[in-house]
Every structure is written in C-alpha cells, then in structure tokens.
Scaffold this motif. Structure first.
Motif, PDB file in Angstrom:
ATOM      1  N   TRP A 120      13.182   4.292  -4.427  1.00 34.33           N
ATOM      2  CA  TRP A 120      12.078   4.708  -5.250  1.00 34.33           C
ATOM      3  C   TRP A 120      10.598   4.564  -4.570  1.00 34.33           C
ATOM      4  CZ3 TRP A 120      15.958   2.698  -8.523  1.00 34.33           C
ATOM      5  CH2 TRP A 120      16.613   3.539  -9.291  1.00 34.33           C
ATOM      6  N   GLY A 121      10.450   4.549  -3.278  1.00 35.08           N
ATOM      7  CA  GLY A 121       9.376   4.416  -2.487  1.00 35.08           C
ATOM      8  C   GLY A 121       9.301   2.773  -2.362  1.00 35.08           C
ATOM      9  N   ASP A 122       8.129   2.440  -1.442  1.00 34.08           N
ATOM     10  CA  ASP A 122       7.814   1.144  -1.078  1.00 34.08           C
ATOM     11  C   ASP A 122       8.697   0.342  -0.355  1.00 34.08           C
ATOM     12  OD1 ASP A 122       5.556   1.729  -2.689  1.00 34.08           O
ATOM     13  OD2 ASP A 122       6.460   1.147  -4.475  1.00 34.08           O
ATOM     14  N   GLU A 123       9.682   1.211   0.397  1.00 33.86           N
ATOM     15  CA  GLU A 123      10.869   0.431   1.179  1.00 33.86           C
ATOM     16  C   GLU A 123      10.325  -0.078   2.586  1.00 33.86           C
ATOM     17  OE1 GLU A 123      10.572   3.771   0.452  1.00 33.86           O
ATOM     18  OE2 GLU A 123      12.302   4.324  -0.773  1.00 33.86           O
ATOM     19  N   ASN A 161      -1.011   9.004  -3.159  1.00 38.87           N
ATOM     20  CA  ASN A 161      -0.057   8.009  -3.918  1.00 38.87           C
ATOM     21  C   ASN A 161       0.615   7.079  -2.894  1.00 38.87           C
ATOM     22  OD1 ASN A 161       1.208  10.226  -2.942  1.00 38.87           O
ATOM     23  ND2 ASN A 161       2.517  10.801  -4.512  1.00 38.87           N
ATOM     24  N   ALA A 162       0.756   7.645  -1.831  1.00 37.40           N
ATOM     25  CA  ALA A 162       1.473   6.867  -0.781  1.00 37.40           C
ATOM     26  C   ALA A 162       0.796   5.375  -0.665  1.00 37.40           C
ATOM     27  CB  ALA A 162       2.141   7.572   0.396  1.00 37.40           C
ATOM     28  N   GLY A 163       1.332   4.428  -0.064  1.00 37.73           N
ATOM     29  CA  GLY A 163       0.597   2.997   0.281  1.00 37.73           C
ATOM     30  C   GLY A 163       1.440   2.594   1.498  1.00 37.73           C
ATOM     31  N   GLY A 172       4.170   7.054 -15.417  1.00 34.69           N
ATOM     32  CA  GLY A 172       3.663   6.036 -14.574  1.00 34.69           C
ATOM     33  C   GLY A 172       3.016   6.302 -13.399  1.00 34.69           C
ATOM     34  N   THR A 173       2.650   7.743 -13.290  1.00 35.45           N
ATOM     35  CA  THR A 173       1.881   8.227 -12.247  1.00 35.45           C
ATOM     36  C   THR A 173       1.017   7.312 -11.623  1.00 35.45           C
ATOM     37  OG1 THR A 173       0.190   9.719 -13.081  1.00 35.45           O
ATOM     38  CG2 THR A 173       2.334  10.532 -13.321  1.00 35.45           C
ATOM     39  N   THR A 174       0.609   7.631 -10.434  1.00 33.22           N
ATOM     40  CA  THR A 174      -0.547   6.822  -9.657  1.00 33.22           C
ATOM     41  C   THR A 174      -1.904   7.310 -10.286  1.00 33.22           C
ATOM     42  OG1 THR A 174      -0.499   8.305  -7.880  1.00 33.22           O
ATOM     43  CG2 THR A 174       0.720   6.493  -7.659  1.00 33.22           C
ATOM     44  N   ARG A 175      -2.031   8.555 -11.049  1.00 35.97           N
ATOM     45  CA  ARG A 175      -2.937   8.990 -11.402  1.00 35.97           C
ATOM     46  C   ARG A 175      -4.139   9.267 -10.449  1.00 35.97           C
ATOM     47  NH1 ARG A 175      -4.350   6.764 -17.003  1.00 35.97           N
ATOM     48  NH2 ARG A 175      -2.340   6.402 -17.983  1.00 35.97           N
ATOM     49  N   ARG A 176      -3.634   9.989  -9.320  1.00 41.32           N
ATOM     50  CA  ARG A 176      -4.378  10.429  -8.403  1.00 41.32           C
ATOM     51  C   ARG A 176      -4.470  11.974  -8.407  1.00 41.32           C
ATOM     52  NH1 ARG A 176      -4.944   5.485  -4.756  1.00 41.32           N
ATOM     53  NH2 ARG A 176      -5.040   4.128  -6.651  1.00 41.32           N
ATOM     54  N   GLY A 177      -3.921  12.689  -9.460  1.00 48.77           N
ATOM     55  CA  GLY A 177      -3.947  14.222  -9.215  1.00 48.77           C
ATOM     56  C   GLY A 177      -2.684  14.789  -8.428  1.00 48.77           C
ATOM     57  N   ILE A 178      -1.984  13.955  -8.015  1.00 47.11           N
ATOM     58  CA  ILE A 178      -0.908  14.635  -7.051  1.00 47.11           C
ATOM     59  C   ILE A 178      -0.126  15.683  -7.904  1.00 47.11           C
ATOM     60  CG2 ILE A 178       1.365  14.210  -5.769  1.00 47.11           C
ATOM     61  CD1 ILE A 178      -1.347  12.422  -4.981  1.00 47.11           C
ATOM     62  N   GLY A 179       0.406  15.505  -8.961  1.00 48.07           N
ATOM     63  CA  GLY A 179       1.300  16.577  -9.706  1.00 48.07           C
ATOM     64  C   GLY A 179       0.431  17.667 -10.097  1.00 48.07           C
ATOM     65  N   PHE A 222      10.959  11.405 -14.029  1.00 48.89           N
ATOM     66  CA  PHE A 222      10.237  10.277 -13.560  1.00 48.89           C
ATOM     67  C   PHE A 222      10.377  10.331 -12.078  1.00 48.89           C
ATOM     68  CE2 PHE A 222      12.119   9.266 -17.877  1.00 48.89           C
ATOM     69  CZ  PHE A 222      11.036   8.757 -18.335  1.00 48.89           C
ATOM     70  N   VAL A 223       9.742  11.134 -11.607  1.00 48.86           N
ATOM     71  CA  VAL A 223       9.679  11.587 -10.044  1.00 48.86           C
ATOM     72  C   VAL A 223       8.129  11.945  -9.685  1.00 48.86           C
ATOM     73  CG1 VAL A 223      11.909  12.376  -9.797  1.00 48.86           C
ATOM     74  CG2 VAL A 223      10.286  13.921 -10.606  1.00 48.86           C
ATOM     75  N   THR A 224       8.100  12.124  -8.347  1.00 49.31           N
ATOM     76  CA  THR A 224       6.796  12.563  -7.734  1.00 49.31           C
ATOM     77  C   THR A 224       7.060  14.188  -7.733  1.00 49.31           C
ATOM     78  OG1 THR A 224       5.165  12.357  -6.304  1.00 49.31           O
ATOM     79  CG2 THR A 224       7.412  12.614  -5.540  1.00 49.31           C
ATOM     80  N   SER A 225       6.040  14.941  -7.298  1.00 45.11           N
ATOM     81  CA  SER A 225       5.952  16.442  -7.382  1.00 45.11           C
ATOM     82  C   SER A 225       6.328  16.987  -6.045  1.00 45.11           C
ATOM     83  CB  SER A 225       4.656  16.776  -7.941  1.00 45.11           C
ATOM     84  OG  SER A 225       4.586  16.485  -9.209  1.00 45.11           O
ATOM     85  N   VAL A 253       8.230   1.595  -9.147  1.00 45.19           N
ATOM     86  CA  VAL A 253       6.834   1.360  -9.855  1.00 45.19           C
ATOM     87  C   VAL A 253       6.633   2.453 -10.835  1.00 45.19           C
ATOM     88  CG1 VAL A 253       4.574   0.877  -9.662  1.00 45.19           C
ATOM     89  CG2 VAL A 253       5.945   1.130  -7.508  1.00 45.19           C
ATOM     90  N   GLY A 254       6.406   2.326 -12.065  1.00 47.15           N
ATOM     91  CA  GLY A 254       6.456   3.479 -13.015  1.00 47.15           C
ATOM     92  C   GLY A 254       7.622   3.389 -13.901  1.00 47.15           C
ATOM     93  N   GLY A 255       7.782   4.519 -14.703  1.00 52.02           N
ATOM     94  CA  GLY A 255       8.945   4.518 -15.682  1.00 52.02           C
ATOM     95  C   GLY A 255       9.993   5.072 -14.953  1.00 52.02           C
ATOM     96  N   GLY A 256      11.205   5.092 -15.987  1.00 50.40           N
ATOM     97  CA  GLY A 256      12.174   5.880 -15.245  1.00 50.40           C
ATOM     98  C   GLY A 256      13.565   4.591 -15.257  1.00 50.40           C
TER      99      GLY A 256
END
Ligand code: IMP
Length: 420
Positions: free
Chosen positions: A10-13, A37-39, A124-131, A233-236, A269-272
């Motif tokens: 789920w990311g952050d690997e 949204n990536a880091g 639990g989005t990163t609230r960055r406007g991605i979706g 519970f995914v990204t877009s 990170v986030g829901g799901g």
C-alpha cells in the motif's frame, strides 16, 4: 534492460531508496503516475531528502529525469521542490516535465478536503487534491501544464472550471474560491517551469530508439491502484503495469523487467482493509522500530506482518520478475516473526486475494511463524553472512511467491543493500 520499480503493497515500500540505488545503471528515470501524495525518501550525502514529485533519479549524475504525463502536478509544490534540490547543489538541467501533466488547482485541494470530511467511511486521502484532479482528466475538463505557459489560454480554461467547482463547493457549504486569488501565482510558476516543459511522449520514444536505458519509477503501491486495489480505499491512478504505458506514451516493448518492492512486513496509511494488521504493543513496537510515520503527512502508519497472499496477487497482475525486499533490519529485534500464507473466509481456507473491501474485512489471516534471528543485519554486506534464520525467512518468501529476491535492504544508506 528497461526496468520498472513498483511498490507491491500500500505504498511506502522504500521505492525512493531502491530507485536511488538502481538509477546509476540507467540513462533515464521517468515517473508515470501519482502526484505530491507520494513521498520518496532518499539519503543524499547523509542528509534526508523527501521527494514528492521529482523523480528519484535526480541524484544520479548524467541521468535524465522525466515527469511523464500520467503525473498530476501542483506547480507550486514542484517549483519549491526544484529550488530545494538545487540548494543541495544538484543541477536539474536534464529535468523534463510533460506539457500534458494535468494540473492540481486550489479547487481540487479544497474539494479533496470537503469530500473527505463528508465521507462516512474516510479514505484518509493525503488531502492534496489528487483525486479531484484525476476526476477532471476523465471528466474531460482538465487543465494541463502546457496551458499554464500561456496566460490567456490558462484564464480561459480555468474560468469555467472554477465556476463549476464553486457551485459544487457551495452545495457542501464550503468557501468559494476566486480565480484572482491564485491566477498570478500560477502564471509565475508557469514561467519558472517553462524551460523544463516539453512533449515527453516524443523525447521518451527518442531515448528508447537510441537504446538509452529507462527506469520507470512507480509511486504509491499496487494495492492502492484505482482498478486493482482495495477499492474504494485507493488512490486515483494506476501504479500497476498498465499505468506505465498510459502515463509515459512508451509502448510495452519499452519495458523488459519489473522489480517489485516490498517491505519485510506491511504498512498502510489511511482507511481500508488490512488483513495482517497488528494492534496494541506489537504494533507500537514495529512502528517504532521501523519509524513508520508518513513521509508526506507525518501520520502514524498502520503496521502488520508480511501478507504473502496479497503479495502473490500483486506479483501476478504485474508480472513481477524480481523482488527488492526492504527494511529487513527492522525485524532484527523480534523473537518471533510471522507471515500470512492463507486467509480463512466463512470457515474455508483460501489463497485468493479479492481486492473488494467487503471481502477483505471478513478474512482471518492464517500465519506461518519464524524464529527471530536477533542479530544486527544492518552491518552485513553479503548474503551468505546473513544469519541462517534470516536466510530461511527469505527463502520461504521466494518459494512461496516463486519470484527471486535479488536485493535486500538492511538500512537507509545506499551501501546497506545486499545483492543476492
Ligand atoms: P490520495 O492519493 O491522496 O487520494 O489518497 C488515497 C489513499 O492513498 C489514502 O489512503 C492515502 O493514505 C494513500 N496514499 C496516497 N499516496 C500514498 C503514498 O505515497 N504512500 C502511501 N499511501 C498513499
């Protein structure tokens, strides 16, 4: 060999580290999806740097870094990141930014927050406007980097979009956003980004024809994929293999190998749903050992054991050739280590990973247990110097998934990578 580096969870690997380690063997590093949204965390000359938008290849000399058109761009964030990286003495002349990257506008970020607040079950989005930015692309209203380079065109395209969104925001009782509050700022960023902007579909295909070696940098992870992840519970976007072609303009013929990245355990990170999730003290211990706090939002990550049912699924749908195992050293302090080998659903055992959230909420993980090795692996350079119990753990993963583990990361430094 043109190679993709892809997160299998789920990311952050630890994709940032993997790409930084591998990038020296490539001429071009290209990002194909996601946004800030990536880091991607990299240690450059001992200093921690977190990249959100720039490809992680920028730290390798003589590497061309490309942001393909599958990436959604917040131009302010990009300018800020370019300046930060330049202040470290890195030259970015070879950075290329697709003119077809959809822009993230203030309305997108605002709506991301409004939508998230109104959801009963939070993503639990990163609230960055991605979706919302990707929604505009499929809704055929998107504004692109290329539009930002021409003030009149930008104004003409943004006006109806901004009106449309203000109506929507009004329905949710949110505050209206005036174009005047951001247009000048956006146009300024356009001037700054102009030297990097080009039609990367053509430049990438030119590099391919010239035989340049291409590394594709995935963001997020396969289980967050809009089509194959744990929906909703995914990204877009598509971190999966199809996203490489749609996000770059290169054909599948320009991809020879996929290296899948997985942690030696799992985080989210986030829901799901998260079948192998740990709670209470064990979770706290794993979180602290692994410093599991979001690189983008600082949120504490949910943690759990390695889920081989999920891993087999992500390997299958992408045709993963090799595994890059990260954060193995985090398990050094454990007496007992577990991996999930099957699920129990409605009293029956299965090895099917059905990404539907409803299904995954119901499954009970069935685990295999391993004795911990209780030894510092962070100082080991060669595979055969790893403790026998560590090698047993690795061999089990290889046999279960049928995919070789070619790289094993045992620390944050580039040198703390064991090649098998
Ligand atoms: P969004 O991408 O901001 O819309 O967030 C959707 C979901 O993906 C949320 O659960 C986020 O926590 C998750 N997410 C997005 N980007 C990342 C990432 O880079 N690492 C881990 N999780 C991410």
């Amino acid at each position: 060999m043109n190679t993709a580096v892809m997160g299998l969870q789920w990311g952050d690997e630890g994709k940032g580290k993997a790409i930084d380690y591998l990038a020296h063997d490539f001429d071009v590093v290209v990002r194909y999806q996601g946004g800030h949204n990536a880091g991607h965390t990299i240690y450059y000359q001992g200093e921690k740097v977190v990249l959100h938008l720039l490809p992680s290849g920028i730290f390798s000399e003589n590497t061309i870094s490309v942001m393909g058109h599958g990436v959604v761009v917040n131009p302010q964030q990009l300018v800020q990141e370019i300046k930060e990286v330049e202040s470290l003495g890195i030259q970015l002349e070879s950075l290329e930014l697709s003119i077809f990257c959809p822009l993230i506008l203030p309305v997108h970020q605002h709506l991301d927050i409004v939508f998230e607040n109104s959801r009963y079950e939070k993503i639990g989005t990163t609230r960055r406007g991605i979706g919302p930015a990707y929604e505009d692309l499929t809704g055929r209203r998107a504004v692109f980097i290329g539009d930002l380079l021409d003030k009149d065109k930008f104004y003409k395209k943004v006006t109806p979009l901004n009106d449309y969104y203000n109506k929507l925001i009004g329905c949710y009782g949110g505050e209206q956003i005036s174009i005047d509050s951001y247009i000048d700022d956006y146009i300024e960023t356009g001037k700054y980004l102009k030297p990097f902007a080009k039609n990367t579909i053509y430049s990438l295909n030119q590099y391919f024809r010239e035989g340049k070696r291409i590394l594709y940098e995935g963001a997020q992870g396969v289980l967050l994929d809009i089509n194959f992840g744990t929906y909703p519970f995914v990204t877009s976007s598509n971190p999966t293999v199809g996203g490489i072609c749609t996000g770059t303009g290169l054909s599948y013929k320009a991809l020879d190998k996929i290296i899948g990245i997985t942690k030696a355990y799992t985080t989210r990170v986030g829901g799901g749903p998260f079948p192998s999730e740990l709670f209470n003290q064990s979770a706290e211990f794993l979180r602290e050992q692994g410093k599991e706090y979001g690189a983008t939002t600082g949120r504490p990550r949910r943690v759990g054991w390695l889920d081989l049912v999920a891993l087999k699924y992500t390997i299958m749908i992408n045709g993963v050739d090799q595994i890059f195992l990260t954060k193995l050293d985090v398990l050094d302090a454990f007496d007992e280590i577990k991996v999930v080998t099957a699920y129990q659903v409605n009293g029956k055992e299965t090895d099917i990973f059905n990404p539907s959230s409803d299904y995954l909420e119901k499954v009970q993980p069935i685990c295999q247990s391993f004795a911990g090795w209780r030894q510092d692996t962070g100082v080991i350079n060669h595979y055969h110097d790893l403790p026998g119990k560590t090698r047993d753990y690795i061999t089990f993963i290889e046999n279960f998934t049928g995919v070789p583990l070619h790289y094993i990361s045992v620390g944050t430094g580039r040198h703390q990578t064991i090649k098998k």
